[in-house]
Write a protein that holds these residues in place. Structure first.
Motif, mmCIF file in Angstrom:
data_model
loop_
_atom_site.group_PDB
_atom_site.id
_atom_site.type_symbol
_atom_site.label_atom_id
_atom_site.label_comp_id
_atom_site.label_asym_id
_atom_site.label_seq_id
_atom_site.Cartn_x
_atom_site.Cartn_y
_atom_site.Cartn_z
ATOM 1 N N THR A 1 0.829 -1.204 0.000
ATOM 2 C CA THR A 1 0.000 0.000 0.000
ATOM 3 C C THR A 1 0.866 1.257 0.000
ATOM 4 O O THR A 1 0.543 2.247 -0.677
ATOM 5 N N ASP A 2 1.971 1.224 0.741
ATOM 6 C CA ASP A 2 2.889 2.362 0.739
ATOM 7 C C ASP A 2 3.432 2.622 -0.663
ATOM 8 O O ASP A 2 3.532 3.775 -1.104
ATOM 9 N N ALA A 3 3.802 1.554 -1.356
ATOM 10 C CA ALA A 3 4.322 1.708 -2.713
ATOM 11 C C ALA A 3 3.232 2.201 -3.666
ATOM 12 O O ALA A 3 3.483 3.050 -4.527
ATOM 13 N N ARG A 4 2.034 1.677 -3.504
ATOM 14 C CA ARG A 4 0.928 2.019 -4.415
ATOM 15 C C ARG A 4 0.477 3.456 -4.252
ATOM 16 O O ARG A 4 0.157 4.134 -5.234
ATOM 17 N N THR A 5 0.427 3.943 -3.015
ATOM 18 C CA THR A 5 -0.131 5.267 -2.763
ATOM 19 C C THR A 5 0.911 6.379 -2.758
ATOM 20 O O THR A 5 0.549 7.557 -2.706
ATOM 21 N N SER A 6 2.183 6.046 -2.827
ATOM 22 C CA SER A 6 3.237 7.055 -2.727
ATOM 23 C C SER A 6 3.192 8.026 -3.904
ATOM 24 O O SER A 6 3.364 7.629 -5.062
ATOM 25 N N LEU A 7 2.986 9.301 -3.610
ATOM 26 C CA LEU A 7 3.028 10.320 -4.654
ATOM 27 C C LEU A 7 4.441 10.500 -5.210
ATOM 28 O O LEU A 7 4.609 10.548 -6.441
ATOM 29 N N PRO A 8 5.490 10.592 -4.370
ATOM 30 C CA PRO A 8 6.839 10.731 -4.935
ATOM 31 C C PRO A 8 7.217 9.594 -5.874
ATOM 32 O O PRO A 8 7.773 9.845 -6.955
ATOM 33 N N LEU A 9 6.922 8.334 -5.513
ATOM 34 C CA LEU A 9 7.292 7.220 -6.386
ATOM 35 C C LEU A 9 6.606 7.331 -7.744
ATOM 36 O O LEU A 9 7.221 7.083 -8.786
ATOM 37 N N ALA A 10 5.341 7.705 -7.740
ATOM 38 C CA ALA A 10 4.624 7.847 -9.006
ATOM 39 C C ALA A 10 5.220 8.974 -9.846
ATOM 40 O O ALA A 10 5.380 8.832 -11.075
ATOM 41 N N LEU A 11 5.568 10.088 -9.201
ATOM 42 C CA LEU A 11 6.174 11.192 -9.939
ATOM 43 C C LEU A 11 7.553 10.811 -10.455
ATOM 44 O O LEU A 11 7.946 11.204 -11.568
ATOM 45 N N TYR A 12 8.312 10.036 -9.676
ATOM 46 C CA TYR A 12 9.605 9.554 -10.153
ATOM 47 C C TYR A 12 9.428 8.684 -11.403
ATOM 48 O O TYR A 12 10.192 8.797 -12.370
ATOM 49 N N ALA A 13 8.438 7.793 -11.364
ATOM 50 C CA ALA A 13 8.211 6.909 -12.500
ATOM 51 C C ALA A 13 7.837 7.708 -13.746
ATOM 52 O O ALA A 13 8.370 7.474 -14.842
ATOM 53 N N ALA A 14 6.912 8.658 -13.586
ATOM 54 C CA ALA A 14 6.512 9.482 -14.720
ATOM 55 C C ALA A 14 7.683 10.315 -15.224
ATOM 56 O O ALA A 14 7.896 10.453 -16.436
ATOM 57 N N GLY A 15 8.466 10.864 -14.287
ATOM 58 C CA GLY A 15 9.622 11.659 -14.685
ATOM 59 C C GLY A 15 10.688 10.834 -15.373
ATOM 60 O O GLY A 15 11.293 11.272 -16.353
ATOM 61 N N ARG B 1 9.687 10.059 -18.960
ATOM 62 C CA ARG B 1 9.810 11.191 -19.870
ATOM 63 C C ARG B 1 11.268 11.589 -20.089
ATOM 64 O O ARG B 1 11.651 11.967 -21.192
ATOM 65 N N THR B 2 12.068 11.502 -19.023
ATOM 66 C CA THR B 2 13.474 11.873 -19.149
ATOM 67 C C THR B 2 14.243 10.871 -20.003
ATOM 68 O O THR B 2 15.052 11.252 -20.858
ATOM 69 N N MET B 3 13.985 9.568 -19.774
ATOM 70 C CA MET B 3 14.743 8.519 -20.453
ATOM 71 C C MET B 3 14.054 8.018 -21.719
ATOM 72 O O MET B 3 14.627 7.220 -22.456
ATOM 73 N N ARG B 4 12.804 8.444 -21.915
ATOM 74 C CA ARG B 4 12.027 8.035 -23.100
ATOM 75 C C ARG B 4 11.902 6.513 -23.186
ATOM 76 O O ARG B 4 12.060 5.909 -24.248
ATOM 77 N N ARG B 5 11.608 5.928 -22.014
ATOM 78 C CA ARG B 5 11.389 4.489 -21.934
ATOM 79 C C ARG B 5 10.264 4.236 -20.940
ATOM 80 O O ARG B 5 10.074 5.037 -20.016
ATOM 81 N N PRO B 6 9.524 3.143 -21.096
ATOM 82 C CA PRO B 6 8.416 2.885 -20.172
ATOM 83 C C PRO B 6 8.910 2.717 -18.735
ATOM 84 O O PRO B 6 9.953 2.111 -18.488
ATOM 85 N N CYS B 7 8.142 3.254 -17.785
ATOM 86 C CA CYS B 7 8.463 3.091 -16.366
ATOM 87 C C CYS B 7 7.161 3.050 -15.590
ATOM 88 O O CYS B 7 6.488 4.084 -15.430
ATOM 89 N N PHE B 8 6.793 1.870 -15.126
ATOM 90 C CA PHE B 8 5.557 1.693 -14.375
ATOM 91 C C PHE B 8 5.781 1.027 -13.017
ATOM 92 O O PHE B 8 4.970 1.182 -12.115
ATOM 93 N N ARG B 9 6.883 0.302 -12.871
ATOM 94 C CA ARG B 9 7.123 -0.427 -11.630
ATOM 95 C C ARG B 9 7.910 0.440 -10.653
ATOM 96 O O ARG B 9 8.952 1.017 -10.989
ATOM 97 N N VAL B 10 7.400 0.504 -9.410
ATOM 98 C CA VAL B 10 8.093 1.218 -8.337
ATOM 99 C C VAL B 10 8.292 0.253 -7.179
ATOM 100 O O VAL B 10 7.427 -0.574 -6.887
#
Length: 270
Positions: free
Chosen positions: A156-170, A173-182
């Motif tokens: 639940t901590d991993a799922r709800t973490s706002l920073p982790l989600a923003l890191y994945a999205a960032g 976009r930065t590396m131009r590769r898929p990123c969904f797992r945190v």
């Protein structure tokens, strides 16, 4: 003229949610109120992160328990502990924890990034954050965040973490590769919890960040006009007040109980 993007970090967004009063003192007040001295659990966390960061700079032949022990010794921060004996005890605990954790991973698979900064922009915000470790696995990116405290994170901590989600999205976009797992890696136990985001769940997290940023844009503007007289920065008393770095400047926080000792974060039952 278009409205400038609101620039923030994940920690700034969360500071507002935790306590508007602390947010004001930490990010807006000038001069900034003096924060309390660093606590021992923060010293442990920084030293652990630094050792895990520097490990990947070692030659492969030195990626051994002895090499890890040397890293922990040179990274150690002797601040906030009750006495020299407690500091020495915890240095050995960190050495053993980091060593055991590294035994459980592929030490020859170099991460794609260590303490890698990533950023993203939407129509209203620009967010920049730093990822503890960024892995490349099976053509996709994986965000790894180290945790060093007593609390063992959950899925639940991993799922709800706002920073982790923003890191994945960032990262995507930065590396131009898929990123969904945190992933959250709890160094003291070696346990790993993970969450697989979807494009939809990441978009919901971006919308959450944009909503917080709208509140911050309004609050920041009012602070520039009214300063500390602005009513937008009330204290939000909670069980975290005895741990707050700015407790000395907050009467409401002081009423939440005695201040925690410098080493309370290391002890069970505190």
């Amino acid at each position: 003229m278009p409205t400038p993007l609101y620039t923030a970090s994940p920690s700034r967004l969360l500071a507002w949610l935790d306590c508007p009063r602390r947010y004001r003192m930490q990010y807006l007040d000038r001069p900034r109120p003096a924060a309390r001295a660093q606590r021992a659990h923060t010293s442990v966390g920084i030293a652990t992160h630094n050792a895990l960061r520097d490990f990947w700079d070692l030659p492969h032949a030195d990626r051994t328990p002895a090499g890890v022990a040397a890293l922990v010794r040179t990274s150690w921060i002797d601040v906030g502990f009750r006495d020299a004996e407690q500091s020495a005890t915890w240095r050995l605990k960190v050495r053993d924890g980091v060593t055991n954790y590294l035994r459980g991973i592929d030490r020859h698979q170099q991460p794609l990034g260590i303490e890698r900064s990533v950023s993203l922009r939407t129509d209203s915000i620009a967010v920049t954050g730093r990822i503890d470790r960024l892995d490349a696995r099976d053509g996709e990116l994986v965000v790894v965040d180290y945790k060093t405290g007593r609390h063992e994170p959950t899925e639940t901590d991993a799922r709800t973490s706002l920073p982790l989600a923003l890191y994945a999205a960032g990262a995507s976009r930065t590396m131009r590769r898929p990123c969904f797992r945190v992933e959250l890696h709890h160094i003291p136990t070696g346990n790993v919890v993970a969450h697989e985001h979807t494009p939809e769940s990441l978009q919901r997290k971006l919308a959450e960040a944009e909503s917080i940023a709208r509140d911050l844009r309004t609050a920041d503007a009012e602070f520039r006009e009214q300063g500390t007289e602005s009513p937008r920065f009330p204290a939000r008393p909670s069980a975290m007040c005895p741990w707050c770095d700015y407790r000395a400047h907050c009467e409401e926080g002081q009423r939440m109980g005695p201040e925690k000792s410098d080493w309370a974060g290391l002890e069970t039952g505190t």
